[in-house]
Design a protein around this motif. Sequence first.
Motif, PDB file in Angstrom:
ATOM      1  N   ASN A 192       0.737  -1.023  -0.061  1.00  0.00           N
ATOM      2  CA  ASN A 192       0.275   0.313  -0.064  1.00  0.00           C
ATOM      3  C   ASN A 192       0.425   1.035  -0.188  1.00  0.00           C
ATOM      4  N   TYR A 193       1.241   2.041  -0.989  1.00  0.00           N
ATOM      5  CA  TYR A 193       2.008   3.372  -1.029  1.00  0.00           C
ATOM      6  C   TYR A 193       1.508   3.998  -0.089  1.00  0.00           C
ATOM      7  N   ASP A 194      -0.482   4.843  -0.138  1.00  0.00           N
ATOM      8  CA  ASP A 194      -0.223   5.478   0.702  1.00  0.00           C
ATOM      9  C   ASP A 194      -0.322   5.321   2.575  1.00  0.00           C
ATOM     10  N   THR A 195       0.028   3.896   2.966  1.00  0.00           N
ATOM     11  CA  THR A 195       0.670   3.831   4.759  1.00  0.00           C
ATOM     12  C   THR A 195       1.869   3.374   4.405  1.00  0.00           C
ATOM     13  N   ASP A 196       2.427   1.844   3.769  1.00  0.00           N
ATOM     14  CA  ASP A 196       3.574   1.497   4.291  1.00  0.00           C
ATOM     15  C   ASP A 196       4.599   2.042   3.604  1.00  0.00           C
ATOM     16  N   ILE A 197       4.644   1.996   2.107  1.00  0.00           N
ATOM     17  CA  ILE A 197       5.558   3.023   1.408  1.00  0.00           C
ATOM     18  C   ILE A 197       5.619   4.641   1.276  1.00  0.00           C
ATOM     19  N   LEU A 198       5.024   5.260   2.091  1.00  0.00           N
ATOM     20  CA  LEU A 198       5.059   6.866   2.783  1.00  0.00           C
ATOM     21  C   LEU A 198       5.175   6.587   3.887  1.00  0.00           C
ATOM     22  N   ALA A 199       5.161   5.670   4.781  1.00  0.00           N
ATOM     23  CA  ALA A 199       5.948   6.075   6.042  1.00  0.00           C
ATOM     24  C   ALA A 199       6.728   5.128   6.084  1.00  0.00           C
ATOM     25  N   GLY A 200       7.866   3.804   5.119  1.00  0.00           N
ATOM     26  CA  GLY A 200       8.820   4.465   4.956  1.00  0.00           C
ATOM     27  C   GLY A 200       9.579   5.471   5.090  1.00  0.00           C
ATOM     28  N   ILE A 201       9.127   6.117   3.448  1.00  0.00           N
ATOM     29  CA  ILE A 201       9.654   7.460   2.731  1.00  0.00           C
ATOM     30  C   ILE A 201       9.361   8.833   3.959  1.00  0.00           C
ATOM     31  N   TRP A 202       8.761   8.889   5.062  1.00  0.00           N
ATOM     32  CA  TRP A 202       8.851   9.612   5.479  1.00  0.00           C
ATOM     33  C   TRP A 202       9.722   9.593   7.346  1.00  0.00           C
ATOM     34  N   PHE A 203      10.663   8.252   7.449  1.00  0.00           N
ATOM     35  CA  PHE A 203      10.796   7.787   8.478  1.00  0.00           C
ATOM     36  C   PHE A 203      12.488   7.803   7.762  1.00  0.00           C
ATOM     37  N   GLY A 204      12.227   8.016   6.643  1.00  0.00           N
ATOM     38  CA  GLY A 204      13.927   7.949   6.027  1.00  0.00           C
ATOM     39  C   GLY A 204      15.130   6.973   5.350  1.00  0.00           C
ATOM     40  N   ILE A 205      14.036   6.034   5.615  1.00  0.00           N
ATOM     41  CA  ILE A 205      14.694   3.965   5.683  1.00  0.00           C
ATOM     42  C   ILE A 205      14.771   3.861   3.471  1.00  0.00           C
ATOM     43  N   ASP A 206      14.537   2.970   2.790  1.00  0.00           N
ATOM     44  CA  ASP A 206      14.328   1.970   2.228  1.00  0.00           C
ATOM     45  C   ASP A 206      13.272   1.661   2.173  1.00  0.00           C
ATOM     46  N   THR A 207      12.510   1.386   0.855  1.00  0.00           N
ATOM     47  CA  THR A 207      11.414   0.941   0.551  1.00  0.00           C
ATOM     48  C   THR A 207      10.892  -0.204  -0.192  1.00  0.00           C
ATOM     49  N   ILE A 208      10.632  -1.079  -0.038  1.00  0.00           N
ATOM     50  CA  ILE A 208      10.579  -1.932  -1.202  1.00  0.00           C
ATOM     51  C   ILE A 208       8.855  -2.101  -1.485  1.00  0.00           C
ATOM     52  N   HIS A 209       7.559  -1.785  -2.645  1.00  0.00           N
ATOM     53  CA  HIS A 209       6.343  -2.199  -2.979  1.00  0.00           C
ATOM     54  C   HIS A 209       6.311  -2.993  -4.135  1.00  0.00           C
ATOM     55  N   VAL A 210       5.562  -4.029  -3.478  1.00  0.00           N
ATOM     56  CA  VAL A 210       5.121  -5.139  -4.164  1.00  0.00           C
ATOM     57  C   VAL A 210       3.832  -4.859  -4.312  1.00  0.00           C
ATOM     58  N   ASN A 211       3.562  -5.400  -5.464  1.00  0.00           N
ATOM     59  CA  ASN A 211       2.388  -5.796  -6.657  1.00  0.00           C
ATOM     60  C   ASN A 211       1.321  -6.994  -6.097  1.00  0.00           C
ATOM     61  N   SER A 212       0.832  -6.603  -4.271  1.00  0.00           N
ATOM     62  CA  SER A 212       0.215  -7.684  -4.618  1.00  0.00           C
ATOM     63  C   SER A 212      -1.086  -7.780  -3.356  1.00  0.00           C
ATOM     64  N   GLY A 213      -1.348  -6.077  -3.486  1.00  0.00           N
ATOM     65  CA  GLY A 213      -2.527  -5.696  -2.466  1.00  0.00           C
ATOM     66  C   GLY A 213      -3.052  -4.445  -3.362  1.00  0.00           C
ATOM     67  N   VAL A 214      -3.183  -3.238  -2.425  1.00  0.00           N
ATOM     68  CA  VAL A 214      -3.989  -2.606  -2.846  1.00  0.00           C
ATOM     69  C   VAL A 214      -2.949  -1.448  -3.593  1.00  0.00           C
ATOM     70  N   THR A 215      -1.839  -1.282  -3.546  1.00  0.00           N
ATOM     71  CA  THR A 215      -1.631   0.070  -4.840  1.00  0.00           C
ATOM     72  C   THR A 215      -1.334  -1.077  -6.107  1.00  0.00           C
ATOM     73  N   SER A 216      -1.248  -0.984  -7.536  1.00  0.00           N
ATOM     74  CA  SER A 216      -1.316  -1.384  -8.504  1.00  0.00           C
ATOM     75  C   SER A 216       1.160  -0.074  -8.499  1.00  0.00           C
ATOM     76  N   THR A 217       2.181  -1.569  -9.632  1.00  0.00           N
ATOM     77  CA  THR A 217       2.927  -0.989  -9.560  1.00  0.00           C
ATOM     78  C   THR A 217       2.642  -0.129 -10.492  1.00  0.00           C
ATOM     79  N   GLU A 218       2.060   0.038 -11.288  1.00  0.00           N
ATOM     80  CA  GLU A 218       2.080   0.882 -11.963  1.00  0.00           C
ATOM     81  C   GLU A 218       1.682   2.359 -11.533  1.00  0.00           C
ATOM     82  N   ASP A 219       0.510   2.521 -10.799  1.00  0.00           N
ATOM     83  CA  ASP A 219       0.211   3.610  -9.711  1.00  0.00           C
ATOM     84  C   ASP A 219       1.744   4.017  -9.045  1.00  0.00           C
ATOM     85  N   VAL A 220       2.212   3.163  -8.227  1.00  0.00           N
ATOM     86  CA  VAL A 220       3.496   3.567  -7.459  1.00  0.00           C
ATOM     87  C   VAL A 220       4.662   4.464  -8.110  1.00  0.00           C
TER      88      VAL A 220
END
Lengths: 253, 253
Positions: B207-235
């Motif tokens: 989920n980009y809006d929760t998982d990925i943004l949490a990582g970005i805002w905290f200042g660590i690396d992030t990995i998005h997987v295309n298995s749930g809420v947000t598609s890779t295309e949208d990300v």
Amino acid sequence: MKTYKAYCIDLDGTVYRGKEPILETVQFIHHLQQHNIEPFFVTNNASQTADQVKAKLKGFGIEAKRSHIMTSAMAAAKYIVLHYPDVSVSMIGESGLREALVENGVKIVESSTDVFVMGIDRDITYEKLAQACLDIRKGAVFISTNSDRAFPSERGLLPGNGAFTTLVQTSTGVDPIFIGKPGGQMLEIIQQEHQFAKEDMVMIGDNYDTDILAGIWFGIDTIHVNSGVTSTEDVLSKPFPPTLTLDNLLEIL
Amino acid sequence: MKTYKAYCIDLDGTVYRGKEPILETVQFIHHLQQHNIEPFFVTNNASQTADQVKAKLKGFGIEAKRSHIMTSAMAAAKYIVLHYPDVSVSMIGESGLREALVENGVKIVESSTDVFVMGIDRDITYEKLAQACLDIRKGAVFISTNSDRAFPSERGLLPGNGAFTTLVQTSTGVDPIFIGKPGGQMLEIIQQEHQFAKEDMVMIGDNYDTDILAGIWFGIDTIHVNSGVTSTEDVLSKPFPPTLTLDNLLEIL
């Protein structure tokens, strides 16, 4: 002072505060009735049936005509019959909304993808809210009796139907159609059923954002009384003030 | 491929979808554990206790360390202890939140003007919401475990804690402090309790809006997987994309 044929009077904050009558308003209503004018009672409260409202007013010494009581639940039922005839409707609400739907011939079902209508329900459950969200996500039109975010009680301000409506709106991303004041639905029904000219109607209430705006938007005169939510001072600072501001209704007798 | 010391993995949509495991993630976790890396599990779901999460993961063939499970309920409890020590707290929520508060020594009361904390409660009642609104109007700090507006179920998207939080927010006019992702609280606690450098941490989720943004805002690396809420295309169209986008986690083994 101009006189009207249709005095449309808000209830909570205008005729009573919780369990206490506002005596000046009671006296004003008696005065109207002595002059053969039956006032209309116009409330956003969708929880009570017309008979329950009538009984409550009787407890304050007011003999209201049942046909002159208009709740947002009754207006919602009539709105559904007019715009979505012959559909099945799912609902969240209390006896006021349920009876209004049944009286208007609306078929109530557990789950509907046609229309979902929401009013205050003090027996709310997660399951009711979940089913509402599922129905709306499947395409049901989302109707809400009123947008009141809170209402006064002896304990303080409690969450109103507008707050519960926001829950469903937030979760589904679908905006509701609000029926109650400041919408003009209730005033329009009174006008149409009794064939009043707009210049013969006046909306009287304590709450600028619901009562007074409803009257202004519907295009009739408005009288604000300083007995509830909005103070006279605040009302007079609005870009669209009411026709008249009063401390209480005895001032125009 | 860079390796990390702390793999912080989201649960719903990343490790499983409802009752179905996502097998590539399970295999990835096994791979980490074979290399003596114990992943962290980071979930906004405040309803379950750490033991319940551990048991659920075990059902999918994952042996998670209890100390490596981080829920928004646990983070909320630690936030309260840190910022409001020695206060009594009123709450709406399920066993996950209640246990987290008790484990952290927080005194739970029926009504508090100090702190009110809110998590999902499938046994919600009008009275619970009314008491919450009264507490907040009297000055209680309003904390919410997470802002998720809806969550998936076999029946469809059901209302989440974020929607219930909006109800209380709308009724009281008071904005809550949200603890869960996209906030960085849970990641910060993991960092502090285990003394990781930020460059050794990665947040993995769907989920980009929760998982990925949490990582970005905290200042660590992030990995998005295309298995749930947000598609890779949208990300990939976002102004701040994750460090890496994958179809599934086997791609980096």
